[in-house]
Write a protein that holds these residues in place. Structure first.
Motif, PDB file in Angstrom:
ATOM      1  N   GLU A  13       0.883  -1.374  -0.241  1.00 55.65           N
ATOM      2  CA  GLU A  13       0.049   0.500   0.177  1.00 55.65           C
ATOM      3  C   GLU A  13       1.322   1.109  -0.017  1.00 55.65           C
ATOM      4  O   GLU A  13       1.959   1.391  -0.416  1.00 55.65           O
ATOM      5  CB  GLU A  13      -1.129   0.253   1.020  1.00 55.65           C
ATOM      6  N   SER A  14      -0.089   2.780   0.245  1.00 55.90           N
ATOM      7  CA  SER A  14       1.236   3.711   0.498  1.00 55.90           C
ATOM      8  C   SER A  14       2.407   3.895   1.391  1.00 55.90           C
ATOM      9  O   SER A  14       1.441   5.024   2.319  1.00 55.90           O
ATOM     10  CB  SER A  14       0.124   5.079   0.258  1.00 55.90           C
ATOM     11  N   THR A  15       2.603   2.954   2.176  1.00 58.75           N
ATOM     12  CA  THR A  15       3.402   2.857   3.167  1.00 58.75           C
ATOM     13  C   THR A  15       4.162   1.530   3.487  1.00 58.75           C
ATOM     14  O   THR A  15       4.063   0.732   2.399  1.00 58.75           O
ATOM     15  CB  THR A  15       2.626   3.395   4.412  1.00 58.75           C
ATOM     16  N   ASN A  16       5.097   1.806   4.290  1.00 53.18           N
ATOM     17  CA  ASN A  16       5.862   0.962   5.322  1.00 53.18           C
ATOM     18  C   ASN A  16       5.215  -0.381   5.451  1.00 53.18           C
ATOM     19  O   ASN A  16       4.114  -0.171   5.490  1.00 53.18           O
ATOM     20  CB  ASN A  16       7.007   0.899   5.673  1.00 53.18           C
ATOM     21  N   ARG A  17       5.917  -1.421   4.445  1.00 50.50           N
ATOM     22  CA  ARG A  17       4.884  -2.706   5.580  1.00 50.50           C
ATOM     23  C   ARG A  17       5.940  -3.465   6.479  1.00 50.50           C
ATOM     24  O   ARG A  17       6.749  -4.169   5.991  1.00 50.50           O
ATOM     25  CB  ARG A  17       4.271  -3.849   5.000  1.00 50.50           C
ATOM     26  N   THR A  18       5.396  -3.701   7.937  1.00 50.54           N
ATOM     27  CA  THR A  18       6.157  -4.451   8.508  1.00 50.54           C
ATOM     28  C   THR A  18       5.592  -5.602   8.788  1.00 50.54           C
ATOM     29  O   THR A  18       4.085  -5.900   9.103  1.00 50.54           O
ATOM     30  CB  THR A  18       6.134  -3.806   9.489  1.00 50.54           C
ATOM     31  N   LEU A  19       5.984  -6.810   9.190  1.00 47.44           N
ATOM     32  CA  LEU A  19       5.528  -7.921   9.580  1.00 47.44           C
ATOM     33  C   LEU A  19       6.684  -8.650  10.659  1.00 47.44           C
ATOM     34  O   LEU A  19       7.753  -8.479  10.931  1.00 47.44           O
ATOM     35  CB  LEU A  19       6.160  -9.497   7.936  1.00 47.44           C
ATOM     36  N   TYR A  20       5.439  -9.170  11.762  1.00 45.56           N
ATOM     37  CA  TYR A  20       5.900  -9.689  12.839  1.00 45.56           C
ATOM     38  C   TYR A  20       5.755 -10.585  13.069  1.00 45.56           C
ATOM     39  O   TYR A  20       4.880 -12.280  12.714  1.00 45.56           O
ATOM     40  CB  TYR A  20       5.039  -8.774  13.715  1.00 45.56           C
ATOM     41  N   ALA A  21       6.995 -11.607  13.100  1.00 48.82           N
ATOM     42  CA  ALA A  21       7.449 -12.744  13.617  1.00 48.82           C
ATOM     43  C   ALA A  21       6.116 -13.417  15.351  1.00 48.82           C
ATOM     44  O   ALA A  21       5.766 -12.840  15.678  1.00 48.82           O
ATOM     45  CB  ALA A  21       8.636 -13.339  14.879  1.00 48.82           C
ATOM     46  N   LYS A  22       5.160 -14.632  13.948  1.00 46.59           N
ATOM     47  CA  LYS A  22       4.273 -14.591  15.635  1.00 46.59           C
ATOM     48  C   LYS A  22       4.929 -15.824  16.010  1.00 46.59           C
ATOM     49  O   LYS A  22       5.536 -17.165  15.645  1.00 46.59           O
ATOM     50  CB  LYS A  22       3.369 -15.851  14.768  1.00 46.59           C
ATOM     51  N   TRP A  23       4.659 -16.657  16.888  1.00 45.18           N
ATOM     52  CA  TRP A  23       5.465 -16.872  18.003  1.00 45.18           C
ATOM     53  C   TRP A  23       4.359 -18.146  19.217  1.00 45.18           C
ATOM     54  O   TRP A  23       3.530 -17.790  19.601  1.00 45.18           O
ATOM     55  CB  TRP A  23       6.475 -16.478  19.324  1.00 45.18           C
ATOM     56  N   ASP A  24       4.015 -19.004  18.471  1.00 45.29           N
ATOM     57  CA  ASP A  24       3.652 -20.601  19.251  1.00 45.29           C
ATOM     58  C   ASP A  24       4.272 -20.859  20.616  1.00 45.29           C
ATOM     59  O   ASP A  24       5.871 -21.344  20.376  1.00 45.29           O
ATOM     60  CB  ASP A  24       3.211 -21.449  18.129  1.00 45.29           C
ATOM     61  N   LEU A  25       3.426 -20.984  21.336  1.00 47.86           N
ATOM     62  CA  LEU A  25       3.945 -21.677  22.663  1.00 47.86           C
ATOM     63  C   LEU A  25       4.386 -22.870  22.194  1.00 47.86           C
ATOM     64  O   LEU A  25       3.343 -23.339  22.087  1.00 47.86           O
ATOM     65  CB  LEU A  25       2.711 -21.223  24.197  1.00 47.86           C
ATOM     66  N   ASN A  26       5.173 -23.633  23.109  1.00 44.60           N
ATOM     67  CA  ASN A  26       5.514 -24.815  23.282  1.00 44.60           C
ATOM     68  C   ASN A  26       4.762 -25.699  24.749  1.00 44.60           C
ATOM     69  O   ASN A  26       4.235 -24.920  25.308  1.00 44.60           O
ATOM     70  CB  ASN A  26       7.278 -24.878  22.992  1.00 44.60           C
ATOM     71  N   ARG A  27       4.364 -26.929  24.088  1.00 48.92           N
ATOM     72  CA  ARG A  27       3.910 -27.189  25.408  1.00 48.92           C
ATOM     73  C   ARG A  27       4.844 -28.911  25.189  1.00 48.92           C
ATOM     74  O   ARG A  27       4.817 -29.572  24.601  1.00 48.92           O
ATOM     75  CB  ARG A  27       2.987 -28.586  24.799  1.00 48.92           C
ATOM     76  N   TYR A  28       5.641 -28.811  26.613  1.00 51.25           N
ATOM     77  CA  TYR A  28       6.484 -30.076  26.576  1.00 51.25           C
ATOM     78  C   TYR A  28       6.370 -30.944  27.891  1.00 51.25           C
ATOM     79  O   TYR A  28       5.284 -31.412  28.648  1.00 51.25           O
ATOM     80  CB  TYR A  28       7.746 -29.391  27.802  1.00 51.25           C
ATOM     81  N   GLN A  29       6.673 -32.649  27.632  1.00 55.96           N
ATOM     82  CA  GLN A  29       5.860 -33.838  28.206  1.00 55.96           C
ATOM     83  C   GLN A  29       7.133 -33.612  29.523  1.00 55.96           C
ATOM     84  O   GLN A  29       8.491 -33.443  29.543  1.00 55.96           O
ATOM     85  CB  GLN A  29       6.408 -34.232  27.409  1.00 55.96           C
ATOM     86  N   VAL A  30       6.818 -33.571  31.030  1.00 61.25           N
ATOM     87  CA  VAL A  30       6.986 -34.357  32.108  1.00 61.25           C
ATOM     88  C   VAL A  30       7.113 -35.752  32.403  1.00 61.25           C
ATOM     89  O   VAL A  30       5.943 -35.871  32.658  1.00 61.25           O
ATOM     90  CB  VAL A  30       6.657 -33.293  33.536  1.00 61.25           C
ATOM     91  N   ASN A  31       7.658 -36.064  32.179  1.00 59.05           N
ATOM     92  CA  ASN A  31       7.898 -38.195  32.867  1.00 59.05           C
ATOM     93  C   ASN A  31       8.264 -38.056  34.442  1.00 59.05           C
ATOM     94  O   ASN A  31       9.203 -37.677  34.557  1.00 59.05           O
ATOM     95  CB  ASN A  31       8.679 -39.019  31.928  1.00 59.05           C
ATOM     96  N   PHE A  32       7.796 -38.901  34.551  1.00 62.24           N
ATOM     97  CA  PHE A  32       8.396 -39.383  36.440  1.00 62.24           C
ATOM     98  C   PHE A  32       8.907 -40.825  36.226  1.00 62.24           C
ATOM     99  O   PHE A  32       8.377 -41.542  35.728  1.00 62.24           O
ATOM    100  CB  PHE A  32       6.882 -39.051  36.765  1.00 62.24           C
ATOM    101  N   ASN A  33      10.338 -40.887  36.490  1.00 59.32           N
ATOM    102  CA  ASN A  33      11.166 -42.151  36.590  1.00 59.32           C
ATOM    103  C   ASN A  33      10.581 -41.876  38.161  1.00 59.32           C
ATOM    104  O   ASN A  33      11.332 -41.341  39.148  1.00 59.32           O
ATOM    105  CB  ASN A  33      12.046 -41.733  36.437  1.00 59.32           C
TER     106      ASN A  33
END
Length: 964
Positions: free
Chosen positions: A444-464
């Motif tokens: 368009e008639s202006t600079n365009r800015t693209l922002y990184a999209k960050w998806d939150l990780n899910r982790y597994q917790v194991n019990f030994n």
């Protein structure tokens, strides 16, 4: 009867006179003697005669002599009279310099230059030192005199009044006579401290009096006494208008009258009233249709007449040579809004300077052509949006409205702890549509800015449960708490809690410990009492000396290592052994350009990780960075920095690279090394922050090992600072060499997980530490370069000159600049090395820095084999060295400089003065933002660079190179 063959004389200008053979009357002495008048008196600006006499002995011999004189009396002219008929006397006429200081100047014969020959005949003359000389004195009288100046009709002129007296003056009173019809006193200003008063007497003139108010440290000697600023009332040019001076009183430092003081008149020459001028005419603004161009200039008038209503014009042409030039109708102000018809054309601005008085109109001046005029273009910018490492993509394309840009991928390997990159969005909150690599983005008639999209990780917790009943695993988002699960049970044991390591060292606290990766928690057990026995219950679980260790390949855990921790001689040592086969298999699934993280959580005095040659090659093929992570610090080493072929050759020509092992090590200094570190830092007047660490890389073959101490590019390592340490207590990082030398290392401070880390970038391994060294030079408190000067001083890059002074405006020599660059880049100086240059002594303070800079290809000498260390450096010479430094830091790789450097430099009005050999370097420095133009849009390539400018460009070099 004796014979006189030849005489000559030389003083100051090396003049000489030769006489033919003649006879003279005999003298009484038995040696030839050369005599000067005992005392000759003269006034500055006047010619005096200095007689020279020769006494020739009556020995009947022939004499031939060449006479030289020497004296430090200031002289502007010297010429000779004629020798007397007998050749024994001549007068030297000299004109004493106008500003010669008063006093007695010894004149003597220069025996190192002159010679005397004698012999029985003219053919057998031989040199002899058997002659005598007598010295003389030229006495320069004290003088108070008026300067000789010129000014234009209607303007102002400043007339100085001087004294040449080298004897201190505590008070003076003088009268300056001037023509009231031609001049009007505008201002009288004294020089230095003391009380100055003046009155204008209609008959006598301007009477000026001064005294030092009894202050013995405020005295006048040999220099200006005061200045008179006159308004020139004359309207026509006059070549010479005298200004007479009369001395009313002159007191010495004891308050006594000084006698024998002369005065000398001065004069003012009046020239024509000058027309005003318009200088530095240029155009600023974006050369795009719809944008406003601003015409700028500097109005100047020799007589300080104010600017009136100057007139302006704008012109349009087809090219930069001015083809089909035409004035733009209606464009008669300093601003011009570019129209559609200006597209692809060239524009320039013209000003005719007008003054309110005197000569009114000056000559019209125009700017250079600006163009071609284009249409607005826009950029696509990428924002990391919270990433903790990596670089954003760079799209250098320029787009116009209606175009579509192809979205780039995560080419700079952006990463955010606990998150996965999920594309790009047009809003920082990631609420809009997601763009993937290859998608089209409308412009368009202006600079365009693209922002990184960050998806939150899910982790597994194991019990030994370590032999207890099973406990199901759970999932958790990054950096969140988990609920404590149901406790397991085990026959004959009591559950004692969940632990973070298989060694059951640190307990997991469910109220505060958060999940930040896939995690395994280990059950701790206490054996129940069996009766009849005694003693404390023993914890159950795997052996405490060795445990499995997950390494992270691009952030994903892989069970491919073991950590063995032992205590020897009171020191705890952890050695990590990598399962090469597992790791190489995992690497085959990965793309190039990632990281292998070896996280060691156990607190040890020494932590090292070892790689077989095959594993190292696999890491190199994937362009991996090896990250050894410990509680105290981190070492990040690109695998490409290890040249296995070269290393194997160091062990012997028959050693195969396949048999080499590589070890990365982070360790606390030994007790003796720690004392060396503390002593060296204290000796430098620094304060140690936290603990020092040693970072080492070793190659091993069999029982032999050697250190890999240097690298081809900057390698990053970090130290975690003590809890509660803030950035306001951190100045810079240093290395401490084995000999106790402390030197700056480029260092930046970041905060992670509530703790500050100092990140060092260096080309060598060593012992590293963080220090506190605040600097605030007194004479830059109000200087434009204050912040840069003090920061570079605090970082041990630049030094003051003593008494807390920096002298920011002094010029810098080649040696000084080279030493500053070497210190800034953290390079080790080549102490004790033989000098490569004929004019650099190996013992000179700068010799080691110059040799180091030469080794890193930062500097070179001249064709005659010299370095010229004391030669002052111009801005363009400094920038050439700077460009070499940019190559070393990798900054050049990030630049886009035109093949023709003048295209980048053309915006500067004096770009043509940049030497051809310096243009590429200057363009790169400008492109990188290290060098900016000076006032009036000048690049000032030939100006000498100052200490303040050096501090600023070195600061910019380190910042732009991401080293600080």
């Amino acid at each position: 009867m004796f014979k006189l063959l030849r005489k000559s004389l030389s003083i100051i200008m090396a003049l000489s006179v030769f006489l033919s053979l003649c006879s003279v009357a005999a003298a009484a002495s038995d040696r030839i003697k050369f005599k000067l008048e005992e005392r000759v008196e003269g006034r500055p600006g006047y010619t005096i005669s200095v007689p020279i006499e020769v006494d020739v002995p009556s020995d009947g011999l022939f004499y031939d002599y060449n006479v030289f004189l020497k004296s430090d009396v200031p002289v502007t002219d010297a010429y000779w009279g004629q020798w007397s008929e007998d050749g024994t006397r001549i007068d030297l006429s000299i004109r004493i310099a106008d500003e010669a200081p008063s006093g007695n100047y010894q004149v003597e014969f220069d025996r190192s230059q002159m010679w005397v020959k004698k012999g029985t005949t003219s053919e057998n003359l031989e040199l002899t030192t058997e002659y005598d000389t007598e010295i003389g004195v030229i006495a320069v009288k004290k003088l108070v005199y008026v300067g000789k100046v010129s000014g234009s009709a209607g303007g102002y002129v400043e007339v100085p009044v001087f004294t040449n007296s080298t004897e201190p003056i505590s008070a003076y009173g003088v009268t300056l006579s001037y023509d009231r019809n031609l001049f009007e006193v505008a201002e009288v200003s004294g020089v230095g401290e003391g009380e100055l008063t003046f009155i204008e007497d209609e008959e006598e003139g301007l009477i000026v009096n001064w005294n030092n108010e009894g202050n013995s440290s405020v005295l006048m000697t040999n220099g200006p006494l005061f200045k008179v600023k006159f308004k020139i009332k004359a309207v026509d040019p006059i070549d010479y208008i005298p200004l007479d001076l009369y001395i009313n009183t002159l007191l010495d430092d004891s308050g006594e009258i000084m006698y024998g003081v002369d005065s000398r008149m001065g004069y003012i020459s009046v020239t024509e009233n000058q027309a005003p001028s318009a200088d530095n005419v240029n155009v600023t603004g974006t050369p795009h249709v719809g944008e406003t161009l601003q015409g700028d200039y500097t109005f100047a008038d020799e007589e300080s007449d104010a600017e009136g209503v100057s007139t302006f014009k704008w012109y349009r042409a087809n090219d930069a040579a001015g083809a089909a030039e035409a004035m733009i109708a209606g464009a008669d102000t300093k601003e011009y809004v570019l129209q559609q018809e200006d597209k692809d054309k060239y524009i320039r601005f013209e000003v005719t300077p007008i003054a309110v008085s005197g000569t009114l109109a000056g000559t019209s001046k125009t700017s250079v052509w600006t163009g071609p005029i284009g249409v607005p273009t826009y950029q696509v910018l990428y924002e990391a949006n919270g990433a903790t490492q990596g670089d954003v993509p760079a799209d250098s394309s320029a787009y116009v409205t209606g175009q579509e840009a192809t979205v780039l991928g995560n080419t700079g390997h952006l990463a955010k702890a606990g998150h996965t990159f999920g594309g790009w969005t047009t809003d920082e909150a990631n609420l809009e549509a997601v763009y993937a690599a290859g998608d089209l983005l409308p412009i368009e008639s202006t600079n365009r800015t693209l922002y990184a999209k960050w998806d939150l990780n899910r982790y597994q917790v194991n019990f030994n449960t370590n032999g207890g009943s099973a406990v199901p695993s759970v999932e958790a988002d990054y950096d969140t708490l988990i609920a404590e699960p149901q406790r397991p049970s085990r026959s004959g044991y009591s559950f004692s809690g969940w632990y973070k390591e298989a060694t059951l060292t640190d307990k997991w606290t469910f109220a505060s410990d958060k999940v930040v990766a896939d995690t395994t928690l280990y059950a701790g057990w206490s054996q129940n009492s069996q009766g009849g026995g005694g003693g404390a219950p023993a914890p159950a679980g795997p052996a405490a000396s060795e445990q499995g260790l997950d390494v992270l390949v691009n952030g994903k855990g892989e069970s491919a290592a073991k950590a063995d921790t032992k205590t020897e001689n009171g020191l705890k040592k952890t050695v990590v052994t990598v399962d090469g086969a597992k790791l190489e298999s995992k690497l085959n699934e990965e793309k190039a350009g990632g990281t292998l993280t070896v996280p060691v959580a156990v607190q040890s005095d020494s932590v090292e990780v070892e790689f077989e040659a095959g594993t190292m090659k696999a890491l190199q093929q994937k362009q991996m960075v090896i990250v050894l992570q410990t509680p105290g610090g981190t070492y990040s080493l690109p695998a490409s920095q290890i040249d296995l072929q070269a290393v194997s050759g160091l062990f012997g020509s028959n050693v195969s690279p396949e048999g080499i092992k590589v070890r990365l090590k982070i360790a606390k200094p030994s007790e003796s090394q720690g004392k060396t570190v503390q002593g060296a830092i204290t000796q430098e007047g620094l304060t140690l922050v936290g603990e020092a660490l040693e970072f080492t890389v070793e190659a091993a073959y069999g029982e032999r090992s050697l250190e890999i101490a240097s690298f081809s590019s900057y390698v990053e390592r970090s130290i975690v600072l003590p809890s509660g340490t803030g950035p306001n207590r951190i100045t810079t990082g240093v290395t401490i060499d084995p000999d106790g030398t402390v030197r700056h290392v480029p260092t930046k401070v970041v905060q992670e997980n509530g703790r500050y880390q100092a990140i060092f970038n260096s080309l060598t391994n060593s012992t590293y530490a963080v220090v506190w060294n605040p600097v605030s030079f007194a004479d830059v408190a109000r200087h434009w370069a204050k912040d840069a000067v003090n920061e570079m001083g605090a970082r041990l890059i630049i030094d003051g000159i003593g008494d807390n002074q920096f002298k920011p405006d002094l010029a810098v020599s080649r040696a000084e600049f080279t030493a500053i660059v070497v210190r800034a880049l953290g390079l080790k100086q080549a102490k004790g090395a033989a000098s490569s240059y004929s004019d650099v002594s190996a013992t000179a303070w700068f010799s080691g820095a110059i040799e180091s800079a030469k080794a890193y290809k930062l500097v070179g000498g001249f064709e005659d084999g010299t370095f010229r260390p004391e030669e002052k450096l111009t801005r363009e010479q400094a920038v050439v060295i700077l460009a070499n430094a940019m190559e070393l830091t990798g900054l050049n790789d990030k630049l886009s400089v035109p093949t023709d450097p003048m295209k980048r430099l053309g915006s500067f009005t004096d770009a043509g003065q940049v030497s051809e050999w310096a243009r590429k370097a200057m363009a790169a420095a400008v492109e990188a933002g290290l060098v900016n133009g000076q006032k009036n849009n000048l690049i000032a390539a030939q100006s000498q660079i100052t200490r303040a400018e050096v501090a600023l460009i070195i600061q910019r070099l380190l910042e732009k190179s991401n080293l600080i």
